[in-house]
Design a protein around this motif. Structure first.
Motif, PDB file in Angstrom:
ATOM      1  N   SER A  20      32.901 168.265  27.032  1.00  0.00           N
ATOM      2  CA  SER A  20      32.863 167.403  25.852  1.00  0.00           C
ATOM      3  C   SER A  20      32.891 165.929  26.239  1.00  0.00           C
ATOM      4  O   SER A  20      32.296 165.090  25.555  1.00  0.00           O
ATOM      5  CB  SER A  20      34.027 167.726  24.926  1.00  0.00           C
ATOM      6  N   ILE A  24      30.071 163.683  24.611  1.00  0.00           N
ATOM      7  CA  ILE A  24      30.501 162.652  23.660  1.00  0.00           C
ATOM      8  C   ILE A  24      30.239 161.262  24.219  1.00  0.00           C
ATOM      9  O   ILE A  24      29.824 160.353  23.484  1.00  0.00           O
ATOM     10  CB  ILE A  24      31.987 162.862  23.294  1.00  0.00           C
ATOM     11  N   PRO A  54      35.961 157.865  20.691  1.00  0.00           N
ATOM     12  CA  PRO A  54      35.389 158.909  21.555  1.00  0.00           C
ATOM     13  C   PRO A  54      36.454 159.673  22.336  1.00  0.00           C
ATOM     14  O   PRO A  54      36.319 160.879  22.560  1.00  0.00           O
ATOM     15  CB  PRO A  54      34.449 158.140  22.477  1.00  0.00           C
ATOM     16  N   LEU A  57      37.923 162.321  20.089  1.00  0.00           N
ATOM     17  CA  LEU A  57      36.972 163.424  19.929  1.00  0.00           C
ATOM     18  C   LEU A  57      36.955 164.318  21.161  1.00  0.00           C
ATOM     19  O   LEU A  57      36.900 165.545  21.048  1.00  0.00           O
ATOM     20  CB  LEU A  57      35.568 162.874  19.662  1.00  0.00           C
ATOM     21  N   THR A  61      38.135 168.281  21.133  1.00  0.00           N
ATOM     22  CA  THR A  61      37.183 169.292  21.583  1.00  0.00           C
ATOM     23  C   THR A  61      37.721 170.066  22.777  1.00  0.00           C
ATOM     24  O   THR A  61      37.579 171.296  22.856  1.00  0.00           O
ATOM     25  CB  THR A  61      35.838 168.639  21.952  1.00  0.00           C
TER      26      THR A  61
END
Length: 200
Positions: A20, A24, A54, A57, A61
């Motif tokens: 991820s 990302i 980011p 996120l 994830t």
């Protein structure tokens, strides 16, 4: 282990292999975290390279990469010991991702996600252990090492049947941080807010 358990080990590794941090970072037009900053494709390095959004996120994830396979296997009635191997497989996927030339991160968030099915009390204790450590000393890596080292102890008091699987997972994460341990010992480890530093 049963055929179903072995299948879930394979699924966990493939799910864990989705990096991820790389995806990302690419979506946010950030440098590839495998080759910039600390070189570790994880949330802390993305935080330094691109900021909070980011990084958050990536964190969420990475947690899900551990939670989804283990929770799914839990509801399938797979034994605690087999759940431990499934959790380890998810972390190994993160550490050695099949789709990204086997260059992955430390596996902390994925390990945390894999422990979430044990229950909110364990999750809260792990987060508190990490947060207190980082608040006092400022080292994300030290927070991770202390939190995962305490995880088997916490698990013993919450759901003792999962102590061995958690201990196996904790040993993997501590081993993965062996370079950080050496830097901490030498006083060379960077703190979480040190954007200019390159180790993690």
């Amino acid at each position: 282990m049963t055929a179903l358990s072995l299948l879930m080990v394979g699924v966990a590794y493939l799910v864990g292999s989705v990096s991820s941090a790389v995806l990302i970072s690419h979506a946010f037009k950030l440098p590839d975290p495998r080759y910039h900053g600390s070189g570790n494709p994880g949330a802390t390095n993305v935080l330094r390279l691109g900021g909070r959004v980011p990084a958050l996120l990536v964190l969420l994830t990475d947690v899900l990469k551990g939670t989804v396979p283990v929770y799914s296997a839990f509801f399938m009635g797979i034994t605690p010991l087999a759940l431990g191997f499934i959790a380890i497989a998810a972390c190994l996927g993160h550490i050695f991702p099949l789709y990204f030339h086997f260059k992955g991160g430390k596996g902390v968030a994925t390990a945390f996600g894999a422990m979430l099915p044990i229950g909110p009390p364990l999750a809260g204790l792990l987060v508190a252990s990490w947060a207190v450590t980082v608040f006092i000393w400022g080292y994300s890596s030290l927070g991770a090492i202390i939190a995962v080292s305490l995880a088997p102890v916490f698990t013993w008091f919450i759901k003792p049947e999962y102590t061995l699987p958690v201990a196996m997972l904790s040993a993997l994460i501590v081993f993965r941080h062996r370079e950080n341990i050496q830097r901490l010992w030498r006083g060379q480890e960077s703190k979480v807010w040190d954007k200019g530093k390159t180790n993690e």
